[in-house]
Design an enzyme around this catalytic site. Structure first.
Site, short mmCIF file in Angstrom:
data_model
loop_
_atom_site.label_atom_id
_atom_site.label_comp_id
_atom_site.label_asym_id
_atom_site.label_seq_id
_atom_site.Cartn_x
_atom_site.Cartn_y
_atom_site.Cartn_z
N GLY A 43 0.78 -1.24 0.00
CA GLY A 43 0.00 0.00 0.00
C GLY A 43 0.80 1.28 0.00
O GLY A 43 0.39 2.29 -0.58
N GLU A 98 3.83 4.02 5.95
CA GLU A 98 2.57 3.28 5.71
C GLU A 98 1.60 4.13 4.90
O GLU A 98 1.69 5.36 4.91
CB GLU A 98 1.91 2.94 7.05
N ASP A 102 -5.00 1.67 10.59
CA ASP A 102 -6.42 1.41 10.83
C ASP A 102 -6.54 0.87 12.27
O ASP A 102 -6.51 1.64 13.22
CB ASP A 102 -6.83 0.39 9.76
N ARG A 164 -5.39 0.94 -6.64
CA ARG A 164 -4.20 1.53 -6.00
C ARG A 164 -3.67 2.71 -6.80
O ARG A 164 -3.04 3.61 -6.27
CB ARG A 164 -3.07 0.49 -5.90
C1 PRP Z 1 -3.06 -2.26 4.93
C2 PRP Z 1 -2.16 -1.07 5.20
C3 PRP Z 1 -1.57 -1.36 6.54
C4 PRP Z 1 -2.66 -2.16 7.23
C5 PRP Z 1 -3.42 -1.28 8.15
O1 PRP Z 1 -2.30 -3.28 4.36
O2 PRP Z 1 -1.17 -0.92 4.22
O3 PRP Z 1 -0.40 -2.11 6.45
O4 PRP Z 1 -3.55 -2.65 6.22
O5 PRP Z 1 -4.40 -2.00 8.83
P1 PRP Z 1 -4.37 -2.24 10.39
O6 PRP Z 1 -3.97 -0.96 11.04
O7 PRP Z 1 -5.80 -2.61 10.70
O8 PRP Z 1 -3.42 -3.36 10.69
P2 PRP Z 1 -2.93 -4.57 3.70
O9 PRP Z 1 -2.82 -5.71 4.69
O10 PRP Z 1 -4.28 -4.27 3.15
O11 PRP Z 1 -1.89 -4.90 2.54
P3 PRP Z 1 -1.42 -3.97 1.31
O12 PRP Z 1 -0.57 -2.86 1.89
O13 PRP Z 1 -0.63 -4.90 0.46
O14 PRP Z 1 -2.67 -3.45 0.62
#
Ligand code: PRP
Length: 178
Positions: A43, A98, A102, A164
């Protein structure tokens, strides 16, 4: 693609302005520190590439890919490292980059994992922060925008690996993901 979106919440102009501000702030605070920025794939790849180009200090980059077990909308806190850093971070000033914080579960895991490797300091830059969703206590040191608890895509954020590449952040229509 646009028909899948309910509304844009961060425009390309807002992104450019805010990333510029963050770059200036980080450049000031890390002058003389040989900063190592760590992009959390996938991401963060777009925010990272914009942010490093706004730094006017020497900076090194490395990349880490992680995946969180869980549903497509909720992480579980159990994180697996798919690709690790190329180099040691011992004694280094590092910044984790990041796209969104979330629940904070992914970031908490990453920070704990990296701290165990003996860096001089660890800070976090995220483009988006959803504090209303937090389940563990982690706070980004640099944050682009605080956003509400909605399904967001674009500027690195995906739904099922799509969207994305949107040059803005938008709310995905519910009918697309439910
Ligand atoms: C997303 C984002 C963070 C995480 C946040 O990654 O990039 O790493 O989720 O969520 P959290 O605070 O609830 O843990 P994702 O796992 O969707 O993978 P990506 O970056 O490959 O899309």
């Amino acid at each position: 693609m646009e028909q899948d979106l309910a509304r844009v919440i961060v425009t390309p102009e807002q992104i450019r302005a805010r990333v510029g501000e963050l770059g200036a702030q980080i450049s000031k605070e890390y002058a003389g520190k040989n900063l190592l920025m760590i992009c959390i794939l996938k991401g963060a790849f777009i925010f990272m590439s914009d942010l490093v180009r706004k730094l006017d200090i020497p900076v090194e980059t490395d990349f880490m890919a992680v995946t969180s077990y869980g549903t497509s909308t909720e992480s579980s806190g159990v994180v697996r490292i798919l690709m690790d850093l190329e180099r040691s971070i011992e004694g280094r000033h590092i910044m984790v980059v990041e796209d969104v914080v979330d629940t904070g579960l992914t970031l908490k895991y990453i920070i704990d994992n990296l701290k165990a490797r003996g860096p001089a300091s660890v800070k976090v830059a995220t483009f988006l922060d959803k504090p209303s969703r937090r389940r563990v206590q982690v706070e980004p040191d640099y944050n682009g925008y605080v956003v509400p608890d909605e399904f967001l895509v674009g500027y690195g954020l995906d739904f099922s690996e799509k969207y994305r590449n949107l040059p803005y952040v938008a709310v995905l229509k519910q009918e697309v993901y439910s």
